[in-house]
Design a protein around this motif. Structure first.
Motif, PDB file in Angstrom:
ATOM      1  N   PHE A  15       0.822  -1.207   0.000  1.00 57.12           N
ATOM      2  CA  PHE A  15       0.000   0.000   0.000  1.00 57.12           C
ATOM      3  C   PHE A  15       0.859   1.261   0.000  1.00 57.12           C
ATOM      4  O   PHE A  15       1.776   1.415   0.812  1.00 57.12           O
ATOM      5  N   THR A  16       0.544   2.159  -0.928  1.00 63.75           N
ATOM      6  CA  THR A  16       1.065   3.538  -0.882  1.00 63.75           C
ATOM      7  C   THR A  16      -0.113   4.458  -1.161  1.00 63.75           C
ATOM      8  O   THR A  16      -1.032   4.086  -1.889  1.00 63.75           O
ATOM      9  N   PRO A  17      -0.092   5.675  -0.619  1.00 57.65           N
ATOM     10  CA  PRO A  17      -1.159   6.615  -0.968  1.00 57.65           C
ATOM     11  C   PRO A  17      -0.981   7.039  -2.426  1.00 57.65           C
ATOM     12  O   PRO A  17       0.149   7.025  -2.933  1.00 57.65           O
ATOM     13  N   HIS A  55      -7.193   7.387   4.295  1.00 60.33           N
ATOM     14  CA  HIS A  55      -8.069   6.214   4.458  1.00 60.33           C
ATOM     15  C   HIS A  55      -8.048   5.321   3.220  1.00 60.33           C
ATOM     16  O   HIS A  55      -8.086   5.819   2.099  1.00 60.33           O
ATOM     17  N   ALA A  56      -7.980   4.014   3.454  1.00 58.68           N
ATOM     18  CA  ALA A  56      -8.148   3.033   2.380  1.00 58.68           C
ATOM     19  C   ALA A  56      -8.881   1.842   2.971  1.00 58.68           C
ATOM     20  O   ALA A  56      -8.870   1.638   4.193  1.00 58.68           O
ATOM     21  N   ASN A  66      -8.487   3.291  -2.424  1.00 59.91           N
ATOM     22  CA  ASN A  66      -8.290   4.583  -1.760  1.00 59.91           C
ATOM     23  C   ASN A  66      -9.621   5.276  -1.510  1.00 59.91           C
ATOM     24  O   ASN A  66     -10.506   5.260  -2.353  1.00 59.91           O
ATOM     25  N   LYS A  67      -9.750   5.881  -0.324  1.00 55.25           N
ATOM     26  CA  LYS A  67     -10.954   6.605   0.060  1.00 55.25           C
ATOM     27  C   LYS A  67     -10.576   8.055   0.372  1.00 55.25           C
ATOM     28  O   LYS A  67      -9.399   8.367   0.567  1.00 55.25           O
ATOM     29  N   TRP A 302       4.660  10.493  -4.263  1.00 54.91           N
ATOM     30  CA  TRP A 302       4.189  10.027  -2.949  1.00 54.91           C
ATOM     31  C   TRP A 302       5.436   9.710  -2.134  1.00 54.91           C
ATOM     32  O   TRP A 302       6.552   9.660  -2.676  1.00 54.91           O
ATOM     33  N   ARG A 303       5.249   9.499  -0.824  1.00 54.37           N
ATOM     34  CA  ARG A 303       6.392   9.024  -0.053  1.00 54.37           C
ATOM     35  C   ARG A 303       5.956   8.000   1.006  1.00 54.37           C
ATOM     36  O   ARG A 303       5.073   8.284   1.794  1.00 54.37           O
ATOM     37  N   SER A 304       6.596   6.864   0.963  1.00 53.35           N
ATOM     38  CA  SER A 304       6.471   5.736   1.905  1.00 53.35           C
ATOM     39  C   SER A 304       5.355   4.751   1.565  1.00 53.35           C
ATOM     40  O   SER A 304       4.361   5.101   0.941  1.00 53.35           O
ATOM     41  N   ALA A 305       5.584   3.534   2.057  1.00 51.51           N
ATOM     42  CA  ALA A 305       4.656   2.420   1.856  1.00 51.51           C
ATOM     43  C   ALA A 305       4.433   1.717   3.190  1.00 51.51           C
ATOM     44  O   ALA A 305       5.176   1.931   4.150  1.00 51.51           O
TER      45      ALA A 305
END
Ligand code: FRU
Length: 487
Positions: A15-17, A55-56, A66-67, A302-305
């Motif tokens: 998951f990543t945003p 939120h996901a 993704n929410k 994006w940054r981070s998972a």
């Protein structure tokens, strides 16, 4: 134009945003058929800033949808880490018994307000949702726990406590854990403390979690406390320690002397577990980064998972309790076709295998060997080296030449070392899950685990297996599987 989730280094099965900065997982809870993943989120930039809850949702904790942002900062401050519960009996009165509210419990961080006499004023607040997390209402009586002047007072984890018939909250206060109780999620009293003189204290305590686990193969139940600390992890920066002990409903006690870590790699922080998983499994997700360099990693959109979802279990080995963590079975579903072979490599020899490509793959085998080296290589001369060193009883992860490393001097300064004192006699499993910018290594089904970020400039397409010993190296049912993208 690259499409969604196709940018360089974009994880394909983590998951990543969609965009911008993310840190800790928050509010992990199962409700009405979906697993919620909320997370520390700053929607304006790819560095940390005023925190929201992103939120996901997922049906299997592997594929995510993704929410919209769930919680926004308000007059009490930013929305820091916390948890979520299903208030089944509507003890809070926010919903009805027919439609029990989902209640989020989080830290308010007020960096500038009236009350911020210190630069770090934190209180605890709550919010509820009556539509399974789509929209949220903050409680008008916030904050529900005020701050009497404690620095670093945060990260509430709340669960329903069967032993006392009330809600129990874990809260960290700088160098220790506090346990609070409430009948209705609004009125809280402190009932105990833990840890001032136990465990690792190289940095501030963050993101607590506490839950029971059966000791495998017995009827014994022990309680496991997770505490993230930053800095002070064994390989530098942020890391997550755990304690095995007993909880009488009010007080946690552990006679553990040594420091224990859930993951020895540099990139698994602030991890916590799900509330309300249907079959009572204990499922953990961590943030795949490290505060030492999190804000400098070489991504732009994006940054981070997050880590893969991992099942926690407890085993007694010799006289000690060991917490195992291992990918959920649902991770197997995204594996492509598997072909396996038994590999034998003579003393002091190598074997090279090519695959297109390793940065979306699983490599898995069984061995009873105590010494081998796996070197994942690309055509730019970059490589990631994983070494089992029998003499030192260590597993070593060397990312010093793995790709982009110079964005921060701490990133590749040292090799990462994991002690492996208790490898089983006979065959054990080695499993490596590699994405475009991470590697997760599980030895003996999660007894020994390392998670680390990597940023290769090209995919690794060659795997050099070396046998440093004077005996044959046997790798049984050796498999390389492609992994399917979850997006
Ligand atoms: C852990 C942490 C938490 C805090 C949050 C702020 O990474 O520092 O203690 O609530 O991040 O974003």
């Amino acid at each position: 134009e690259l499409g969604l989730y196709q940018e360089a280094h974009r994880p394909q099965f983590h998951f990543t945003p969609h965009e911008k900065w993310m840190n800790d997982p928050n509010g992990l809870v199962f409700h009405q058929g979906v697993y919620h993943l909320f997370y520390q989120y700053y929607p304006e930039d790819i560095v940390w800033g005023p925190m929201h809850w992103g939120h996901a949702i997922s049906k299997d904790m592997v594929h995510w949808e993704n929410k919209p942002i769930a919680l926004f900062p308000d007059e009490h401050g930013y929305i820091f880490s916390g948890s979520a519960v299903v208030d089944t009996n509507n003890s809070s009165g926010f919903g009805t018994k027919d439609n029990p509210p989902l209640v989020a419990i989080f830290t308010y961080h007020d960096p500038v307000g009236e009350k911020a006499k210190k630069d770090d004023f934190q209180t605890q607040g709550i919010a509820y949702s009556l539509d399974n997390g789509d929209t949220w209402v903050k409680y008008e009586g916030n904050p529900v726990i005020k701050n009497e002047g404690i620095r670093d007072f945060r990260d509430p984890k709340v669960f329903w406590n069967n032993k006392t018939g009330n809600w129990t909250m874990l809260l960290v206060a700088g160098d220790h854990l506090q346990i609070w109780q409430s009948p209705d999620l609004k009125e809280w009293v402190k009932v105990s403390e833990f840890g001032k003189n136990q465990g690792a204290h190289g940095g501030v305590w963050e993101c607590p979690d506490l839950f029971p686990l059966k000791v495998e193969g017995t009827d014994m139940e022990k309680w496991v406390l997770l505490i993230s600390i930053n800095p002070g992890a064994p390989n530098g920066g942020s890391g997550t320690q755990y304690f095995v002990g007993d909880f009488d409903g009010t007080t946690f006690k552990s006679d553990q002397k040594e420091h224990k870590w859930i993951d020895w790699g540099t990139d698994n922080y602030a991890g916590v577990t799900y509330n309300n998983v249907p079959n009572n499994e204990r499922v953990f997700i961590g943030w795949m980064s490290n505060w030492a360099y999190a804000q400098e990693t070489p991504t732009e959109k994006w940054r981070s998972a997050m880590t893969l979802p991992r099942k926690l279990s407890l085993q007694q080995i010799n006289d000690k309790f060991e917490l195992f963590n291992y990918p959920l079975d649902s991770v197997d579903e995204i594996r492509g076709p598997v072909a396996s072979e038994d590999i034998t490599i003579g003393p002091k020899l190598d074997k090279s295998l090519t695959f297109d490509h390793f940065n979306k793959s699983e490599v898995k085998f069984k061995t009873s060997s105590r010494a081998f080296s796996l070197d994942f290589q690309n055509s730019s001369g970059e490589h990631l080296n994983l070494i089992l060193d029998s003499e030192a009883q260590q597993f070593i992860l060397d990312r010093s030449n793995s790709g982009k490393t110079t964005f921060d001097e701490d990133f590749a300064k040292n090799v990462q070392i994991m002690p492996i004192p208790d490898l089983p006699n006979g065959e054990y499993e080695v499993r490596v899950l590699m994405d475009w910018s991470s590697v997760e290594i599980f030895i003996n089904h999660g007894q020994y685990v390392m998670t680390a970020q990597i940023f290769p400039n090209e995919f690794y397409r060659n795997l050099m297996i070396s046998n440093p010993s004077d005996m044959e190296l046997k790798l049984d049912t050796f498999t390389i599987s492609p992994i399917k993208s979850i997006w």
